[in-house]
Write a protein that holds these residues in place. Structure first.
Motif, short mmCIF file in Angstrom:
data_model
loop_
_atom_site.label_atom_id
_atom_site.label_comp_id
_atom_site.label_asym_id
_atom_site.label_seq_id
_atom_site.Cartn_x
_atom_site.Cartn_y
_atom_site.Cartn_z
N PHE A 144 9.54 11.22 -1.13
CA PHE A 144 9.15 9.99 -1.82
C PHE A 144 8.01 10.20 -2.82
N ALA A 145 7.11 11.09 -2.47
CA ALA A 145 5.96 11.31 -3.34
C ALA A 145 6.36 11.84 -4.71
N GLY A 146 7.58 12.39 -4.81
CA GLY A 146 8.05 12.94 -6.07
C GLY A 146 8.99 12.04 -6.85
N VAL A 147 9.09 10.78 -6.45
CA VAL A 147 10.05 9.88 -7.10
C VAL A 147 9.71 9.69 -8.57
N ARG A 182 5.92 -1.79 9.75
CA ARG A 182 4.66 -2.52 9.57
C ARG A 182 4.06 -2.32 8.18
N PRO A 183 3.90 -1.06 7.70
CA PRO A 183 3.34 -0.90 6.35
C PRO A 183 4.25 -1.43 5.25
N ALA A 231 2.72 6.67 -0.27
CA ALA A 231 2.77 7.04 -1.69
C ALA A 231 3.85 6.24 -2.42
N LEU A 232 5.01 6.09 -1.79
CA LEU A 232 6.09 5.31 -2.40
C LEU A 232 5.70 3.85 -2.55
N LEU A 233 5.14 3.27 -1.49
CA LEU A 233 4.76 1.85 -1.54
C LEU A 233 3.69 1.60 -2.60
N GLY A 234 2.76 2.54 -2.75
CA GLY A 234 1.73 2.38 -3.77
C GLY A 234 2.27 2.42 -5.18
N ALA A 235 3.31 3.22 -5.38
CA ALA A 235 3.88 3.39 -6.72
C ALA A 235 4.98 2.37 -7.03
N LEU A 236 5.49 1.69 -6.01
CA LEU A 236 6.72 0.93 -6.14
C LEU A 236 6.74 -0.11 -7.27
N PRO A 237 5.72 -0.96 -7.42
CA PRO A 237 5.81 -1.95 -8.50
C PRO A 237 6.01 -1.30 -9.87
N GLY A 238 5.37 -0.16 -10.09
CA GLY A 238 5.50 0.51 -11.38
C GLY A 238 6.80 1.26 -11.57
N LEU A 239 7.61 1.36 -10.51
CA LEU A 239 8.90 2.04 -10.62
C LEU A 239 10.03 1.08 -10.98
N LEU A 240 9.76 -0.23 -10.88
CA LEU A 240 10.82 -1.22 -11.09
C LEU A 240 10.68 -1.93 -12.43
N LYS A 241 11.80 -2.21 -13.05
CA LYS A 241 11.82 -3.07 -14.23
C LYS A 241 11.55 -4.51 -13.79
N PRO A 242 11.08 -5.38 -14.69
CA PRO A 242 11.05 -6.80 -14.36
C PRO A 242 12.46 -7.26 -13.96
#
Length: 315
Positions: free
Chosen positions: A87-90, A263-264, A237-248
Motif C-alpha cells: 500500500f505504501a507504494g500506491v 478500527r483505523p 500510509a494508505l489511509l493518510g494518502a487516500l483523499p489525494g488518490l481519488l478524483k472528485p
C-alpha cells in the motif's frame, strides 16, 4: 471456464464491492491488493476504455493475476497495468502508470487462500511448514530460517517485547504465558516450524484450549504475520494518502478482517468526512450474507466500508 480450485482464491463480497465502486467506461481503477484477480475479473468488463492498475506485494500472485486478466482486459478494451508492491507504494505505482487520480480504489486487507494453504509460506498452524509468514514470499528474500520472517521474531525478541507484540497485534490475553513458553523452548534450539510454535501455544493454554472457540495459536499467528509484514503501518500510509488518490466523485472501498484493521479504517473515514473531504457510503460495514459464508467460510469476518470524494484533491 475458471473454477475456484484453479484460481486458488474466492474473492469476498464481490457483488458488494462492484456496487460500492460502480466502475464505468473510461474509469481509472486502482486495485491495491490484486491477489488472484477475482475482483478485477468482475470489474474489467464494466469499464471499456479505462485503466485498471493492480498492485500486489506477492510477485507470484501478481504474475498469476496478470496472465488471468490480460485476455479479459483485451476483450473489453481496458488498459491493464500490474505492479508489485504494498500500500505504501500506491502513489508511486499510479505515477508510473500515468494515473494522476482514481475513479475507484479497492484495498482487500485479507490474503489469498493460496497463500494461507501453502505450508511453505508458514501462515497456517494447520499444516506444518517453515515459520516464515512473509506476504512477499521468498522471491529475492533470504530463505526461511531462525533469523528471517516470523522465526526471526520468535527466536530473537526479548520475552517482554515478544509478549507485548502478541498482545498488541493478536489481542491475546495469554500473551505473557505464550512468550514464556517460547523463550524456554528456544533456549534449547531455535523454533523453525509452524507446528512447533502451534504446539507451544497449545501448551500455554493448557486444558482451557480444549474449550476455546478458536485454536490456541490463532491470535499469536495473526500477531506475528502483522508484525512481519508491517501490515498496520502500510494501512496507515494508505489511509493518510487516500483523499489525494481519488478524483472528485471517486470512490474507495476497503475490506478488513479483524478489529485492528477495521478500527483505523472506520476512524479515518469518519475524520475524512468531518474534514469535508468525503462522504461515507457505508454508515455500518457491509458483511457477507448466509449464502456467501456457507460457500466461503473465510468471508465471515470480512467488513466492507466505502467512501466517496466530494471536494477537489488537497494534495
Amino acid at each position: 471456464m475458471e473454477n475456484d480450485e484453479a484460481v486458488g482464491h474466492v474473492p469476498v463480497l464481490l457483488d458488494e464491492v462492484v456496487a460500492v465502486l460502480s466502475p464505468t467506461a473510461g474509469d481509472v481503477v486502482v486495485d491495491c491488493t490484486l491477489g488472484r484477480g477475482g475482483h478485477a475479473a468482475a470489474m474489467l468488463p464494466l469499464m471499456p476504455g479505462g485503466t485498471y492498475l493492480g498492485l500486489d506485494v506477492d510477485a507470484g500472485n501478481a504474475r498469476f493475476a496478470e496472465a488471468r486478466l490480460r485476455p479479459i482486459a483485451a476483450e473489453h478494451g481496458v488498459r491493464l497495468v500490474v505492479a508489485t508492491g504494498n500500500f505504501a507504494g500506491v502513489r508511486a505505482a499510479m505515477d508510473a502508470a500515468g494515473a494522476e487520480a482514481a475513479d475507484a480504489l479497492l484495498a482487500d486487507l485479507g490474503f489469498a487462500s493460496n497463500q494461507m494453504d501453502d505450508p511453505e509460506r508458514g501462515f497456517s498452524f494447520m499444516n506444518d511448514g517453515p515459520l516464515d509468514m512473509r506476504l512477499g514470499g521468498a522471491e529475492g528474500s533470504p530463505p526461511p530460517g531462525p533469523e528471517h520472517g516470523a522465526a526471526g521474531l520468535v527466536n530473537t525478541l526479548p520475552e517482554k517485547a515478544l509478549a507485548d507484540l502478541i498482545y498488541r497485534y493478536g489481542e491475546e490475553r495469554l500473551s505473557r504465558r505464550i512468550a514464556r513458553k517460547i523463550v524456554e523452548r528456544r533456549s534449547e534450539s531455535p523454533i523453525e516450524t509452524t507446528g512447533e510454535l502451534a504446539e507451544l501455544c497449545r501448551r500455554a493454554y493448557g486444558p482451557a484450549g480444549r474449550n476455546s472457540k478458536i485454536h490456541p495459536a490463532t491470535r499469536t499467528f495473526q500477531a506475528l504475520r502483522i508484525a512481519v509484514n508491517g501490515e498496520l503501518e502500510v494501512l496507515d500510509a494508505l489511509l493518510g494518502a487516500l483523499p489525494g488518490l481519488l478524483k472528485p466523485g471517486g470512490r474507495a472501498a476497503i475490506i478488513s478482517f479483524h478489529s485492528l484493521e477495521d478500527r483505523p479504517v472506520k476512524q479515518a473515514f469518519l475524520k475524512m468526512q468531518q474534514d469535508g473531504f468525503v462522504e461515507r457510503l457505508t454508515r455500518k460495514p457491509i458483511t457477507a450474507g448466509p449464502q456467501e459464508t456457507a460457500g466461503n467460510p473465510r468471508s465471515r469476518s470480512a467488513k466492507l466500508r466505502g467512501i466517496k470524494r466530494i471536494t477537489a484533491n488537497s494534495n
